[in-house]
Design a protein around this motif. Structure first.
Motif, PDB file in Angstrom:
ATOM      1  N   GLY A 173       5.651 -20.367  59.894  1.00  0.00           N
ATOM      2  CA  GLY A 173       4.317 -20.286  59.311  1.00  0.00           C
ATOM      3  C   GLY A 173       3.775 -21.649  58.938  1.00  0.00           C
ATOM      4  N   THR A 174       3.143 -22.331  59.890  1.00  0.00           N
ATOM      5  CA  THR A 174       2.640 -23.680  59.604  1.00  0.00           C
ATOM      6  C   THR A 174       1.550 -23.666  58.543  1.00  0.00           C
ATOM      7  OG1 THR A 174       1.145 -23.488  61.512  1.00  0.00           O
ATOM      8  CG2 THR A 174       3.234 -24.618  61.870  1.00  0.00           C
ATOM      9  N   ASP A 175       0.751 -22.591  58.472  1.00  0.00           N
ATOM     10  CA  ASP A 175      -0.312 -22.564  57.475  1.00  0.00           C
ATOM     11  C   ASP A 175       0.243 -22.483  56.062  1.00  0.00           C
ATOM     12  OD1 ASP A 175       0.604 -19.964  57.832  1.00  0.00           O
ATOM     13  OD2 ASP A 175      -1.363 -19.039  57.513  1.00  0.00           O
ATOM     14  N   PHE A 176       1.474 -21.972  55.909  1.00  0.00           N
ATOM     15  CA  PHE A 176       2.113 -21.900  54.599  1.00  0.00           C
ATOM     16  C   PHE A 176       2.929 -23.151  54.304  1.00  0.00           C
ATOM     17  CE2 PHE A 176       5.587 -20.810  51.713  1.00  0.00           C
ATOM     18  CZ  PHE A 176       4.936 -20.115  50.710  1.00  0.00           C
ATOM     19  N   TRP A 177       3.699 -23.635  55.261  1.00  0.00           N
ATOM     20  CA  TRP A 177       4.691 -24.681  55.026  1.00  0.00           C
ATOM     21  C   TRP A 177       4.193 -26.102  55.263  1.00  0.00           C
ATOM     22  CZ3 TRP A 177       8.631 -23.235  52.306  1.00  0.00           C
ATOM     23  CH2 TRP A 177       9.167 -21.956  52.440  1.00  0.00           C
ATOM     24  N   SER A 178       3.091 -26.291  55.982  1.00  0.00           N
ATOM     25  CA  SER A 178       2.689 -27.642  56.363  1.00  0.00           C
ATOM     26  C   SER A 178       2.361 -28.509  55.150  1.00  0.00           C
ATOM     27  CB  SER A 178       1.502 -27.607  57.326  1.00  0.00           C
ATOM     28  OG  SER A 178       0.405 -26.915  56.762  1.00  0.00           O
ATOM     29  N   GLY A 179       1.760 -27.919  54.099  1.00  0.00           N
ATOM     30  CA  GLY A 179       1.460 -28.695  52.899  1.00  0.00           C
ATOM     31  C   GLY A 179       2.713 -29.227  52.225  1.00  0.00           C
ATOM     32  N   LEU A 180       3.737 -28.379  52.138  1.00  0.00           N
ATOM     33  CA  LEU A 180       5.007 -28.807  51.549  1.00  0.00           C
ATOM     34  C   LEU A 180       5.644 -29.904  52.384  1.00  0.00           C
ATOM     35  CD1 LEU A 180       7.391 -28.499  49.566  1.00  0.00           C
ATOM     36  CD2 LEU A 180       8.285 -26.709  51.068  1.00  0.00           C
ATOM     37  N   MET A 181       5.647 -29.734  53.697  1.00  0.00           N
ATOM     38  CA  MET A 181       6.273 -30.741  54.562  1.00  0.00           C
ATOM     39  C   MET A 181       5.503 -32.058  54.534  1.00  0.00           C
ATOM     40  SD  MET A 181       8.988 -29.360  55.433  1.00  0.00           S
ATOM     41  CE  MET A 181       9.501 -30.771  56.421  1.00  0.00           C
ATOM     42  N   TRP A 183       3.949 -33.190  51.917  1.00  0.00           N
ATOM     43  CA  TRP A 183       4.347 -33.803  50.646  1.00  0.00           C
ATOM     44  C   TRP A 183       5.747 -34.411  50.737  1.00  0.00           C
ATOM     45  CZ3 TRP A 183       8.365 -32.549  47.276  1.00  0.00           C
ATOM     46  CH2 TRP A 183       8.335 -33.221  46.032  1.00  0.00           C
ATOM     47  N   VAL A 184       6.667 -33.704  51.373  1.00  0.00           N
ATOM     48  CA  VAL A 184       8.020 -34.238  51.549  1.00  0.00           C
ATOM     49  C   VAL A 184       7.979 -35.572  52.295  1.00  0.00           C
ATOM     50  CG1 VAL A 184      10.214 -33.879  52.749  1.00  0.00           C
ATOM     51  CG2 VAL A 184       9.199 -32.012  51.425  1.00  0.00           C
ATOM     52  N   LYS A 185       7.185 -35.645  53.366  1.00  0.00           N
ATOM     53  CA  LYS A 185       7.108 -36.869  54.163  1.00  0.00           C
ATOM     54  C   LYS A 185       6.393 -37.991  53.416  1.00  0.00           C
ATOM     55  CE  LYS A 185       7.063 -34.267  58.501  1.00  0.00           C
ATOM     56  NZ  LYS A 185       6.230 -33.796  59.639  1.00  0.00           N
ATOM     57  N   SER A 186       5.241 -37.670  52.832  1.00  0.00           N
ATOM     58  CA  SER A 186       4.431 -38.722  52.226  1.00  0.00           C
ATOM     59  C   SER A 186       4.965 -39.188  50.876  1.00  0.00           C
ATOM     60  CB  SER A 186       2.980 -38.247  52.059  1.00  0.00           C
ATOM     61  OG  SER A 186       2.912 -37.148  51.158  1.00  0.00           O
ATOM     62  N   LEU A 188       8.279 -37.900  49.051  1.00  0.00           N
ATOM     63  CA  LEU A 188       9.729 -38.093  48.953  1.00  0.00           C
ATOM     64  C   LEU A 188      10.205 -39.234  49.835  1.00  0.00           C
ATOM     65  CD1 LEU A 188      11.281 -34.504  48.865  1.00  0.00           C
ATOM     66  CD2 LEU A 188      10.687 -36.004  46.958  1.00  0.00           C
ATOM     67  N   LEU A 189       9.675 -39.292  51.064  1.00  0.00           N
ATOM     68  CA  LEU A 189      10.153 -40.292  52.026  1.00  0.00           C
ATOM     69  C   LEU A 189       9.370 -41.595  51.937  1.00  0.00           C
ATOM     70  CD1 LEU A 189      11.974 -41.091  54.396  1.00  0.00           C
ATOM     71  CD2 LEU A 189      10.310 -40.003  55.925  1.00  0.00           C
ATOM     72  N   ASP A 190       8.083 -41.553  52.232  1.00  0.00           N
ATOM     73  CA  ASP A 190       7.309 -42.795  52.379  1.00  0.00           C
ATOM     74  C   ASP A 190       7.048 -43.500  51.048  1.00  0.00           C
ATOM     75  OD1 ASP A 190       7.202 -42.271  55.079  1.00  0.00           O
ATOM     76  OD2 ASP A 190       5.238 -41.297  54.989  1.00  0.00           O
ATOM     77  N   LYS A 191       6.633 -42.755  50.023  1.00  0.00           N
ATOM     78  CA  LYS A 191       6.237 -43.391  48.765  1.00  0.00           C
ATOM     79  C   LYS A 191       7.419 -43.744  47.873  1.00  0.00           C
ATOM     80  CE  LYS A 191       2.972 -42.862  44.920  1.00  0.00           C
ATOM     81  NZ  LYS A 191       1.919 -41.998  44.323  1.00  0.00           N
ATOM     82  N   PHE A 192       8.379 -42.824  47.730  1.00  0.00           N
ATOM     83  CA  PHE A 192       9.470 -43.044  46.783  1.00  0.00           C
ATOM     84  C   PHE A 192      10.822 -43.311  47.442  1.00  0.00           C
ATOM     85  CE2 PHE A 192       6.315 -40.948  44.155  1.00  0.00           C
ATOM     86  CZ  PHE A 192       6.408 -41.641  42.960  1.00  0.00           C
ATOM     87  N   ASN A 193      10.915 -43.076  48.751  1.00  0.00           N
ATOM     88  CA  ASN A 193      12.163 -43.334  49.480  1.00  0.00           C
ATOM     89  C   ASN A 193      13.350 -42.589  48.868  1.00  0.00           C
ATOM     90  OD1 ASN A 193      13.499 -44.577  51.655  1.00  0.00           O
ATOM     91  ND2 ASN A 193      14.262 -46.226  50.340  1.00  0.00           N
ATOM     92  N   ASN A 194      13.113 -41.343  48.469  1.00  0.00           N
ATOM     93  CA  ASN A 194      14.167 -40.541  47.851  1.00  0.00           C
ATOM     94  C   ASN A 194      14.981 -39.731  48.853  1.00  0.00           C
ATOM     95  OD1 ASN A 194      13.652 -41.388  45.243  1.00  0.00           O
ATOM     96  ND2 ASN A 194      12.225 -39.727  44.798  1.00  0.00           N
ATOM     97  N   ILE A 195      14.578 -39.721  50.106  1.00  0.00           N
ATOM     98  CA  ILE A 195      15.353 -39.109  51.184  1.00  0.00           C
ATOM     99  C   ILE A 195      15.355 -40.061  52.364  1.00  0.00           C
ATOM    100  CG2 ILE A 195      14.835 -36.743  50.468  1.00  0.00           C
ATOM    101  CD1 ILE A 195      12.767 -36.618  52.742  1.00  0.00           C
ATOM    102  N   SER A 196      16.178 -39.741  53.359  1.00  0.00           N
ATOM    103  CA  SER A 196      16.223 -40.533  54.594  1.00  0.00           C
ATOM    104  C   SER A 196      15.384 -39.858  55.657  1.00  0.00           C
ATOM    105  CB  SER A 196      17.664 -40.669  55.089  1.00  0.00           C
ATOM    106  OG  SER A 196      18.480 -41.266  54.103  1.00  0.00           O
ATOM    107  N   ALA A 197      14.860 -40.643  56.571  1.00  0.00           N
ATOM    108  CA  ALA A 197      14.029 -40.086  57.641  1.00  0.00           C
ATOM    109  C   ALA A 197      14.793 -39.046  58.449  1.00  0.00           C
ATOM    110  CB  ALA A 197      13.530 -41.208  58.540  1.00  0.00           C
ATOM    111  N   LYS A 198      16.086 -39.266  58.636  1.00  0.00           N
ATOM    112  CA  LYS A 198      16.889 -38.333  59.431  1.00  0.00           C
ATOM    113  C   LYS A 198      17.045 -36.977  58.745  1.00  0.00           C
ATOM    114  CE  LYS A 198      21.418 -39.766  57.673  1.00  0.00           C
ATOM    115  NZ  LYS A 198      22.778 -40.273  58.035  1.00  0.00           N
ATOM    116  N   ASP A 199      16.842 -36.927  57.414  1.00  0.00           N
ATOM    117  CA  ASP A 199      16.936 -35.643  56.714  1.00  0.00           C
ATOM    118  C   ASP A 199      15.881 -34.661  57.204  1.00  0.00           C
ATOM    119  OD1 ASP A 199      19.033 -36.583  55.158  1.00  0.00           O
ATOM    120  OD2 ASP A 199      17.713 -37.251  53.544  1.00  0.00           O
TER     121      ASP A 199
END
Length: 229
Positions: A173-181, A183-186, A188-199
């Motif tokens: 369901g991209t219409d449900f999950w795309s907002g969360l994903m 946020w995770v990319k922008s 958790l990953l890009d702004k705060f570097n709290n995960i790895s890209a491979k995650d």
């Protein structure tokens, strides 16, 4: 007197905790004994509040049917909504339909599409969650609430930390999950570097039953089917 009262209450709690261990052990033993016999299964998660006339109920039912047609059984939380749709799809397709029910004061009640010998009841969320992870060959995550998010992020964490082997995690369901994903990319990953890209490679975002099956089949052409720990 107050100190004596509090001390007595605290000691009673500690005693009750000790006896609770046996109930917890019993849930683990019962779960292991029953689920070790079910064969390869895929877990389907999602909201208990989703009604049968909702598009995601029908989609979950179709996904479950496809999963069974490709040789897997289906495990759900055993309740209504998306869980019921998953068990219904597995039942219609003639496959293994497992329900891991949890005792809750509202929302949760078992659905009629679970195999009679594959319905388990749990008092403890953490025992139930172990059963999902141990005996699932993949997680299909439909739109849901806090419980669905809890299962999703626990699975990602266990794989990310190498506590269990990798298995497919598929968000439907991209219409449900795309907002969360996003946020995770922008964030958790890009702004705060709290995960790895491979995650992010652990998670697949799809919209159709065919895409779910393609991911599962592609993964298990490379890896063996087996319990996760």
């Amino acid at each position: 007197m107050r100190l004596e009262k509090h001390s007595k209450a605290w000691n009673e709690i500690k005693t009750n905790d000790s006896w609770a261990i046996f109930k917890i052990m019993g849930e683990f033993v019962n779960g292991y004994e029953k689920l070790s016999k079910i064969g390869p299964c895929v877990s389907i998660f999602g909201s208990a509040r989703t009604k049968p006339d909702h598009k995601y109920y029908k989609l979950a039912e179709d996904v479950a049917q496809k999963i069974v047609e490709h040789g897997y059984g289906v495990i759900t939380g055993g309740g209504p909504g998306i869980m019921e749709a998953g068990n219904k799809g597995a039942h219609i397709a003639g496959g293994t339909s497992v329900g891991l029910n949890i005792e809750l004061p509202f929302e949760q009640h078992d659905n009629p599409y679970i195999d009679s010998d594959k319905s388990l009841d749990f008092d403890y969320f953490f025992v139930r969650k172990v059963m999902f992870v141990k005996y699932s060959q993949g997680f299909v995550v439909m739109p849901g609430g806090f419980g669905t998010l809890d299962e999703l992020f626990e699975a990602i964490t266990l794989i990310q930390t190498n506590k269990i082997e990798q298995f497919p995690i598929i968000l439907v369901g991209t219409d449900f999950w795309s907002g969360l994903m996003d946020w995770v990319k922008s964030t958790l990953l890009d702004k705060f570097n709290n995960i790895s890209a491979k995650d992010l490679d652990l998670i697949h975002l799809v919209d159709t039953p065919e895409e779910v099956i393609t991911i599962l089949d592609s993964f298990y052409k490379e890896f063996e089917l087996s319990p996760n720990f």
